[in-house]
Design a protein around this motif. Structure first.
Motif, PDB file in Angstrom:
ATOM      1  N   LYS A 213       0.822  -1.214   0.000  1.00  0.00           N
ATOM      2  CA  LYS A 213       0.000   0.000   0.000  1.00  0.00           C
ATOM      3  C   LYS A 213       0.854   1.262   0.000  1.00  0.00           C
ATOM      4  CE  LYS A 213      -0.507   0.206   5.065  1.00  0.00           C
ATOM      5  NZ  LYS A 213       0.272   1.455   5.243  1.00  0.00           N
ATOM      6  N   ASP A 214       2.149   1.110   0.248  1.00  0.00           N
ATOM      7  CA  ASP A 214       3.029   2.273   0.309  1.00  0.00           C
ATOM      8  C   ASP A 214       3.672   2.609  -1.030  1.00  0.00           C
ATOM      9  OD1 ASP A 214       2.747   2.958   3.059  1.00  0.00           O
ATOM     10  OD2 ASP A 214       3.993   1.245   3.587  1.00  0.00           O
ATOM     11  N   LEU A 215       3.388   1.840  -2.082  1.00  0.00           N
ATOM     12  CA  LEU A 215       3.983   2.109  -3.394  1.00  0.00           C
ATOM     13  C   LEU A 215       3.167   3.145  -4.165  1.00  0.00           C
ATOM     14  CD1 LEU A 215       5.132  -1.317  -4.875  1.00  0.00           C
ATOM     15  CD2 LEU A 215       6.565   0.628  -4.289  1.00  0.00           C
ATOM     16  N   VAL A 216       3.855   3.999  -4.910  1.00  0.00           N
ATOM     17  CA  VAL A 216       3.165   4.916  -5.811  1.00  0.00           C
ATOM     18  C   VAL A 216       2.637   4.118  -7.001  1.00  0.00           C
ATOM     19  CG1 VAL A 216       5.283   5.562  -7.061  1.00  0.00           C
ATOM     20  CG2 VAL A 216       3.322   7.108  -7.060  1.00  0.00           C
ATOM     21  N   VAL A 217       1.411   4.433  -7.416  1.00  0.00           N
ATOM     22  CA  VAL A 217       0.759   3.688  -8.504  1.00  0.00           C
ATOM     23  C   VAL A 217       0.399   4.659  -9.623  1.00  0.00           C
ATOM     24  CG1 VAL A 217      -1.249   2.283  -9.141  1.00  0.00           C
ATOM     25  CG2 VAL A 217      -0.153   1.962  -6.914  1.00  0.00           C
ATOM     26  N   PRO A 218       0.679   4.316 -10.873  1.00  0.00           N
ATOM     27  CA  PRO A 218       0.277   5.181 -11.993  1.00  0.00           C
ATOM     28  C   PRO A 218      -1.229   5.411 -11.996  1.00  0.00           C
ATOM     29  CG  PRO A 218       1.813   3.490 -12.736  1.00  0.00           C
ATOM     30  CD  PRO A 218       1.431   3.130 -11.336  1.00  0.00           C
ATOM     31  N   LYS A 219      -1.642   6.489 -12.637  1.00  0.00           N
ATOM     32  CA  LYS A 219      -3.068   6.806 -12.680  1.00  0.00           C
ATOM     33  C   LYS A 219      -3.842   5.689 -13.377  1.00  0.00           C
ATOM     34  CE  LYS A 219      -3.616   9.336 -17.051  1.00  0.00           C
ATOM     35  NZ  LYS A 219      -4.099  10.591 -17.663  1.00  0.00           N
ATOM     36  N   PRO A 220      -5.145   5.554 -13.082  1.00  0.00           N
ATOM     37  CA  PRO A 220      -5.944   4.512 -13.725  1.00  0.00           C
ATOM     38  C   PRO A 220      -5.889   4.601 -15.242  1.00  0.00           C
ATOM     39  CG  PRO A 220      -7.144   5.452 -11.876  1.00  0.00           C
ATOM     40  CD  PRO A 220      -5.923   6.313 -12.077  1.00  0.00           C
ATOM     41  N   GLY A 221      -5.915   3.450 -15.869  1.00  0.00           N
ATOM     42  CA  GLY A 221      -5.880   3.387 -17.325  1.00  0.00           C
ATOM     43  C   GLY A 221      -5.246   2.096 -17.794  1.00  0.00           C
ATOM     44  N   ILE A 240      -4.964  -0.631 -14.780  1.00  0.00           N
ATOM     45  CA  ILE A 240      -5.097  -0.151 -13.413  1.00  0.00           C
ATOM     46  C   ILE A 240      -6.473   0.484 -13.309  1.00  0.00           C
ATOM     47  CG2 ILE A 240      -4.223   1.430 -11.651  1.00  0.00           C
ATOM     48  CD1 ILE A 240      -1.470   1.195 -12.938  1.00  0.00           C
ATOM     49  N   GLY A 241      -7.334  -0.087 -12.476  1.00  0.00           N
ATOM     50  CA  GLY A 241      -8.682   0.459 -12.390  1.00  0.00           C
ATOM     51  C   GLY A 241      -9.621  -0.442 -11.619  1.00  0.00           C
ATOM     52  N   THR A 242     -10.924  -0.212 -11.820  1.00  0.00           N
ATOM     53  CA  THR A 242     -11.952  -0.862 -11.009  1.00  0.00           C
ATOM     54  C   THR A 242     -12.846  -1.827 -11.784  1.00  0.00           C
ATOM     55  OG1 THR A 242     -13.466   0.985 -11.408  1.00  0.00           O
ATOM     56  CG2 THR A 242     -12.052   1.122  -9.439  1.00  0.00           C
ATOM     57  N   ASN A 243     -12.538  -2.068 -13.052  1.00  0.00           N
ATOM     58  CA  ASN A 243     -13.388  -2.921 -13.896  1.00  0.00           C
ATOM     59  C   ASN A 243     -14.836  -2.400 -13.948  1.00  0.00           C
ATOM     60  OD1 ASN A 243     -11.423  -4.968 -14.604  1.00  0.00           O
ATOM     61  ND2 ASN A 243     -11.590  -5.713 -12.499  1.00  0.00           N
ATOM     62  N   ASN A 252      -7.639  -2.192  -8.819  1.00  0.00           N
ATOM     63  CA  ASN A 252      -6.847  -3.398  -9.072  1.00  0.00           C
ATOM     64  C   ASN A 252      -5.744  -3.101 -10.077  1.00  0.00           C
ATOM     65  OD1 ASN A 252      -8.553  -5.487  -7.648  1.00  0.00           O
ATOM     66  ND2 ASN A 252     -10.072  -4.728  -9.108  1.00  0.00           N
ATOM     67  N   ILE A 253      -4.698  -3.926 -10.021  1.00  0.00           N
ATOM     68  CA  ILE A 253      -3.667  -3.931 -11.047  1.00  0.00           C
ATOM     69  C   ILE A 253      -3.663  -5.326 -11.645  1.00  0.00           C
ATOM     70  CG2 ILE A 253      -1.212  -3.681 -11.571  1.00  0.00           C
ATOM     71  CD1 ILE A 253      -0.968  -1.839  -9.179  1.00  0.00           C
ATOM     72  N   ASN A 277      -1.735   4.024 -22.544  1.00  0.00           N
ATOM     73  CA  ASN A 277      -2.422   3.752 -23.795  1.00  0.00           C
ATOM     74  C   ASN A 277      -3.786   4.434 -23.876  1.00  0.00           C
ATOM     75  OD1 ASN A 277      -3.094   2.454 -26.287  1.00  0.00           O
ATOM     76  ND2 ASN A 277      -4.156   0.839 -25.153  1.00  0.00           N
ATOM     77  N   ARG A 278      -4.618   4.222 -22.864  1.00  0.00           N
ATOM     78  CA  ARG A 278      -5.959   4.806 -22.906  1.00  0.00           C
ATOM     79  C   ARG A 278      -6.579   4.815 -21.514  1.00  0.00           C
ATOM     80  NH1 ARG A 278      -9.846   0.934 -22.236  1.00  0.00           N
ATOM     81  NH2 ARG A 278      -9.242  -1.236 -22.701  1.00  0.00           N
ATOM     82  N   GLU A 279      -7.672   5.558 -21.389  1.00  0.00           N
ATOM     83  CA  GLU A 279      -8.449   5.572 -20.154  1.00  0.00           C
ATOM     84  C   GLU A 279      -9.180   4.241 -19.983  1.00  0.00           C
ATOM     85  OE1 GLU A 279      -8.653   7.955 -17.960  1.00  0.00           O
ATOM     86  OE2 GLU A 279      -8.052   9.819 -18.963  1.00  0.00           O
ATOM     87  N   GLU A 280      -9.395   3.854 -18.747  1.00  0.00           N
ATOM     88  CA  GLU A 280     -10.301   2.743 -18.472  1.00  0.00           C
ATOM     89  C   GLU A 280     -11.727   3.255 -18.651  1.00  0.00           C
ATOM     90  OE1 GLU A 280     -10.803  -0.592 -15.013  1.00  0.00           O
ATOM     91  OE2 GLU A 280     -10.974   1.489 -14.406  1.00  0.00           O
TER      92      GLU A 280
END
Length: 303
Positions: A213-221, A240-243, A252-253, A277-280
């Motif tokens: 939980k302490d890692l930086v995560v790229p924005k959803p997409g 990276i997103g919520t489906n 989720n990743i 590549n693109r938005e989720e």
């Protein structure tokens, strides 16, 4: 390279040239410090060491916050080793958090490590009230008989290379630009866990990753990525997103590893982010989602 976590063991390698800092990301600025300390170690005929923290001081001072670290310890150590260091010392911040600047120099650097040269960045601070800086470190070097080398900022395209700058780029999804500052593609590693098996249901298997939980995560997409499994590199597409197509509400990743069929549950993999590549987005049905993922895979193969 030896990794130490206690002074008694580390003392066997005395004397040392030591690079000081948090080294989150081990970016190009940090790499310049490491290269300098390795060269000073050879020049002064002593072992080269990076002295850093097992856990970032922020995790100790604000334990309930997410600290968005760029690298975990295993990854940091692996990167540092590639530069020819003799040792890394992972300090427990609580051992030194109440020390003033001079006590840290005298009781840690001199007493435990018999320091011959300290290497630090231009913005280095130390001591329980941050009462020490690069210039004060030089004064203590003169007082206690060791050299001090201060390394200037590294700039790329007019930007100072720093962990905070890189962290902001990652969070903005600019993963293809990050490589210029990190010296490598940004990556996340973790264990493959069971998910909702949505990919399996639509005929495109994905590996769901459990990360700190302490890692930086790229924005959803959706990202073009490479994934390392058992030291082999595979092309992949990572979401990276919520489906939202399936009304998901948890971030989720998950990555689809192209032309890979083995069972990965419980295994560790590392995902390297190459390009956003693109938005989720939510699709009307599973068929539309599958068509888009197949397009993503084809685009990744042509990237």
């Amino acid at each position: 390279m030896v990794v130490y976590t206690n002074y008694k063991e580390a003392k066997k390698g005395n004397p040392y040239c030591i690079a000081l800092g948090s080294f989150d990301g081990v970016h190009l600025g940090h790499q310049k410090l490491i290269e300098r300390v390795v060269n000073k170690g050879k020049e002064l005929d002593c072992n080269s060491m990076v002295y850093t923290f097992m856990d970032h001081p922020k995790k100790v001072l604000t334990p309930n916050c997410s600290h968005e670290m760029i690298t975990q310890n295993l990854q940091r150590v692996k990167i540092m080793e590639s530069f020819g260091l003799d040792a890394v010392y992972l300090e427990d911040f609580q051992n030194i958090m109440k020390m003033d600047a001079e006590t840290f120099v005298k009781d840690i650097l001199v007493s435990h490590f018999n320091i011959k040269c300290a290497v630090a960045g231009y913005n280095f601070t130390f001591g329980n009230k941050k009462d020490g800086n690069a210039e004060i470190l030089k004064r203590y070097g003169d007082l206690y008989g060791f050299e001090v080398a201060i390394v200037d900022a590294v700039k790329i395209k007019g930007n100072i290379v720093s962990s905070s700058f890189i962290r902001d780029m990652i969070k903005s999804g600019k993963v293809d630009d990050v490589k210029e500052y990190l010296g490598r593609n940004y990556s996340i590693d973790g264990q493959v866990i069971h998910g909702k098996k949505i990919g399996e249901k639509i005929g495109i298997r994905t590996a769901n990753l459990s990360i700190s939980k302490d890692l930086v995560v790229p924005k959803p997409g959706v990202y073009f990525t490479d994934t390392i499994v058992n030291n082999n590199v595979y092309k992949s597409v990572t979401n990276i997103g919520t489906n939202p197509t399936f009304n998901g509400n948890k971030m989720n990743i998950e990555t689809h590893i192209i032309d890979f069929q083995e069972d990965l549950y419980g295994k560790n993999i590392e995902i390297f982010f190459l390009k956003w590549n693109r938005e989720e987005k939510a699709f009307n049905n599973a068929s539309e989602l599958k068509k888009q993922i197949l397009d993503d895979i084809n685009n990744r193969l042509n990237y």
